[in-house]
Each structure stands twice: as C-alpha cells, then as structure tokens.
Design a protein around this motif. Structure first.
Motif, PDB file in Angstrom:
ATOM      1  N   PRO A   2      16.033  69.694  24.995  1.00 54.08           N
ATOM      2  CA  PRO A   2      15.160  68.778  24.242  1.00 54.08           C
ATOM      3  C   PRO A   2      15.952  67.966  23.229  1.00 54.08           C
ATOM      4  CG  PRO A   2      15.018  70.980  23.317  1.00 54.08           C
ATOM      5  CD  PRO A   2      15.929  71.082  24.516  1.00 54.08           C
ATOM      6  N   VAL A   3      15.474  66.765  22.949  1.00 60.29           N
ATOM      7  CA  VAL A   3      16.092  65.924  21.922  1.00 60.29           C
ATOM      8  C   VAL A   3      15.005  65.016  21.344  1.00 60.29           C
ATOM      9  CG1 VAL A   3      16.764  64.104  23.542  1.00 60.29           C
ATOM     10  CG2 VAL A   3      18.040  64.377  21.412  1.00 60.29           C
ATOM     11  N   LEU A   4      15.118  64.738  20.041  1.00 60.00           N
ATOM     12  CA  LEU A   4      14.248  63.754  19.406  1.00 60.00           C
ATOM     13  C   LEU A   4      15.013  62.454  19.228  1.00 60.00           C
ATOM     14  CD1 LEU A   4      12.428  65.632  16.478  1.00 60.00           C
ATOM     15  CD2 LEU A   4      11.774  65.464  18.880  1.00 60.00           C
ATOM     16  N   ILE A   5      14.374  61.344  19.573  1.00 56.65           N
ATOM     17  CA  ILE A   5      14.883  60.008  19.275  1.00 56.65           C
ATOM     18  C   ILE A   5      13.954  59.432  18.223  1.00 56.65           C
ATOM     19  CG2 ILE A   5      15.363  57.703  20.182  1.00 56.65           C
ATOM     20  CD1 ILE A   5      15.624  59.011  22.974  1.00 56.65           C
ATOM     21  N   THR A   6      14.450  59.254  17.006  1.00 60.85           N
ATOM     22  CA  THR A   6      13.586  58.802  15.921  1.00 60.85           C
ATOM     23  C   THR A   6      14.124  57.519  15.295  1.00 60.85           C
ATOM     24  OG1 THR A   6      14.689  60.038  14.136  1.00 60.85           O
ATOM     25  CG2 THR A   6      13.012  61.213  15.426  1.00 60.85           C
ATOM     26  N   PHE A   7      13.186  56.699  14.798  1.00 67.47           N
ATOM     27  CA  PHE A   7      13.515  55.450  14.105  1.00 67.47           C
ATOM     28  C   PHE A   7      12.809  55.453  12.756  1.00 67.47           C
ATOM     29  CE2 PHE A   7      13.328  54.654  18.664  1.00 67.47           C
ATOM     30  CZ  PHE A   7      14.530  54.010  18.927  1.00 67.47           C
ATOM     31  N   ASP A   8      13.535  55.163  11.703  1.00 66.57           N
ATOM     32  CA  ASP A   8      12.941  55.096  10.365  1.00 66.57           C
ATOM     33  C   ASP A   8      12.701  53.653   9.937  1.00 66.57           C
ATOM     34  OD1 ASP A   8      13.152  57.837  10.321  1.00 66.57           O
ATOM     35  OD2 ASP A   8      14.362  57.931   8.486  1.00 66.57           O
ATOM     36  N   GLY A  16      12.039  56.100  30.623  1.00 67.31           N
ATOM     37  CA  GLY A  16      10.836  56.919  30.474  1.00 67.31           C
ATOM     38  C   GLY A  16      10.951  57.901  29.326  1.00 67.31           C
ATOM     39  N   PHE A  17      11.642  57.502  28.251  1.00 66.97           N
ATOM     40  CA  PHE A  17      11.913  58.389  27.130  1.00 66.97           C
ATOM     41  C   PHE A  17      10.857  58.247  26.040  1.00 66.97           C
ATOM     42  CE2 PHE A  17      16.842  58.705  27.632  1.00 66.97           C
ATOM     43  CZ  PHE A  17      16.658  59.530  28.731  1.00 66.97           C
ATOM     44  N   THR A  25      15.842  65.829  27.629  1.00 63.51           N
ATOM     45  CA  THR A  25      14.454  65.388  27.720  1.00 63.51           C
ATOM     46  C   THR A  25      13.968  65.023  26.323  1.00 63.51           C
ATOM     47  OG1 THR A  25      14.002  66.844  29.597  1.00 63.51           O
ATOM     48  CG2 THR A  25      12.101  66.013  28.364  1.00 63.51           C
ATOM     49  N   PRO A  26      13.817  63.736  26.024  1.00 64.14           N
ATOM     50  CA  PRO A  26      13.308  63.333  24.712  1.00 64.14           C
ATOM     51  C   PRO A  26      11.839  63.715  24.533  1.00 64.14           C
ATOM     52  CG  PRO A  26      14.588  61.571  25.680  1.00 64.14           C
ATOM     53  CD  PRO A  26      14.349  62.586  26.765  1.00 64.14           C
TER      54      PRO A  26
END
Length: 259
Positions: free
Chosen positions: A59-65, A83-84, A36-37
């Motif tokens: 849980p997981v984080l999806i991050t963009f820099d 739906g993330f 689940t992001p």
C-alpha cells in the motif's frame, strides 16, 4: 507528500513542487513495483477494522497539500492513466472563487476542478481555511480553521471530509484534539518517515517529495530504504523549531494572561 505540480511554479512554491515529467516517472515506478495507492480514508478504515479490511500487499498514499491548480492540470491525467487513488488536502480559503481569502503561494484550484478530482476518485480532505501554523492559534481560531474548512468542503462537495493534514506539519495535543472534535477521523503530519499504526490516527507521518527528488531517491523512499538518513537534516531542524514554537506559544499565553 506532494504540493504543486507544474513546469514553472511560483518561487514561493518551487522547492516543494515537482515537474510534471518527474511526477509521471514516479507514478510509473509505483506501478512497475506493484504498489497499490489508497486514499487516506481507506488506510484509516483498514487500521481501525482490526483486520477485517486488510491492506493490499504494497500500500502507498499519494497525497497533495494546499490545492494547487497543477494537481488538476498535470497530476490528474497521470493518476487516471494508472487508475491510482490519491488524497488532496485543500486550504479552503486559498481556492479560487467562492470563499477565497487570498494568501495563496501560486495559482490554486477552483471548486469545479476540486469536484472533478473528487469524481475521478481523489479523496478531498481538509487543510484548514487559511493555512496557519495551527499550534500558534488560540482555541477560538483553532476551532474556526477546522470547522470552517470542514463545512465548506461539505457544502461544495455534498459530503464532509474525514481526513485532515496539518499545514507545515505542525501539531500538538491541543491541535489534534481540535481536529478530532471537528469530526475528522484521521490526520497526517509530515515527520518524513513511513506511516505506522503506532503513530495513532492523528499523527501519521509522510515522506516529502521535492523538486530535487531524483527517481533513484524516490525509489529508495518508497521502498523504505534510507528514509531516516535522507531526512536527517530535516528532522533536526524540525525538532529545533518545535522548541521555538512552544516558546512562542507560551509567551503569547503569558501576554494574554497579563492582559
């Protein structure tokens, strides 16, 4: 931790980019494995809640820099399909349009695209104004980079950012204090390890996803297997360069003192 998403990114951004098809496959794997992001803000709120806001089972984080245009063009449709949630950390002086100061490595988002990402559920966090190595800045410039970024995001989106990510992953106690003083509630480094509460809210670690990351390697990383082994070389280089940066900073301070 992602950066650019695109078929043919600029050479300067290529190594830390991912192909759109690879990104879609990686997110499909997260869905199939029951992850689940969350946004970075949601993670911080949960860990500060003392159990009142529990995390989902996986849980997981999806991050963009940085703020590359491919996040809107290629990543947003895939995020929406699943739906993330995700978090985008923008360097405000690199974004196209108002406030652009140049220096970006590839085509960047414009502010309308940032607003569309925010409207779709992506948290917009800070990543400084001009993407410097923060631990090499003097106090005035350090404050400018954090406050200017915060204020521009707040002005453009109508709400101040609460999450931050250090450019290049570099920080120090002084840098972390400046980020906190600017009003950010949590901040992400790199570290290439899983994020844990004991790291503290201003030094949370992430795992790098590269152009060369295979789906098998990605699976091992998100499952928490072989993370240390996979990034052993990166960690050794990071420790060595940390000594170099501290020495460089000390020499700068000595030169200024001699004036």
């Amino acid at each position: 931790m992602y950066h650019a998403v695109g078929h043919r990114p600029a050479e300067a951004a290529y190594g830390l980019s991912v192909a759109p098809d690879a990104f879609a496959e990686q997110l499909r794997l997260l869905g199939e494995r029951g992850f689940t992001p969350l946004t970075t803000a949601q993670l911080g709120e949960s860990w500060r809640s003392g159990g009142r806001r529990p995390l989902p089972r996986r849980p997981v984080l999806i991050t963009f820099d940085d703020g590359y245009e491919g996040v809107h063009r290629h990543a947003l449709p895939v995020l929406a399909e699943h739906g993330f949630a995700s978090t985008l950390f923008v360097s405000t002086g690199w974004l196209r349009g108002a406030h652009d100061e140049g220096g970006a490595l590839d085509t960047m988002l414009d502010w309308d695209q940032v607003r569309e990402l925010a409207a779709a559920g992506t948290e917009i966090g800070g990543h400084t104004h001009t993407h410097p190595q923060m631990d090499q800045l003097d106090d005035d410039r350090l404050r400018f980079e954090t406050v200017r970024c915060r204020d521009l995001v707040a002005d453009e989106l109508g709400t101040p950012p609460v999450s931050f990510a250090y450019p290049y992953g570099y920080s120090s106690r002084r840098v972390r204090q400046a980020v906190r003083a600017a009003g950010f509630a949590q901040s992400l480094a790199v570290g290439n390890a899983l994020a844990l509460p004991r790291q503290g809210p201003y030094a949370l670690r992430r795992v790098t996803v590269r152009r060369t990351t295979s789906i098998e390697e990605f699976e091992r990383l998100v499952e928490g297997r072989s993370v240390a082994l996979n990034f052993a070389k990166d960690r050794a280089l990071t420790k060595g360069y940390a000594v170099v940066r501290r020495t460089r900073r000390a020499r700068t301070l000595i030169r200024r003192a001699r004036g």
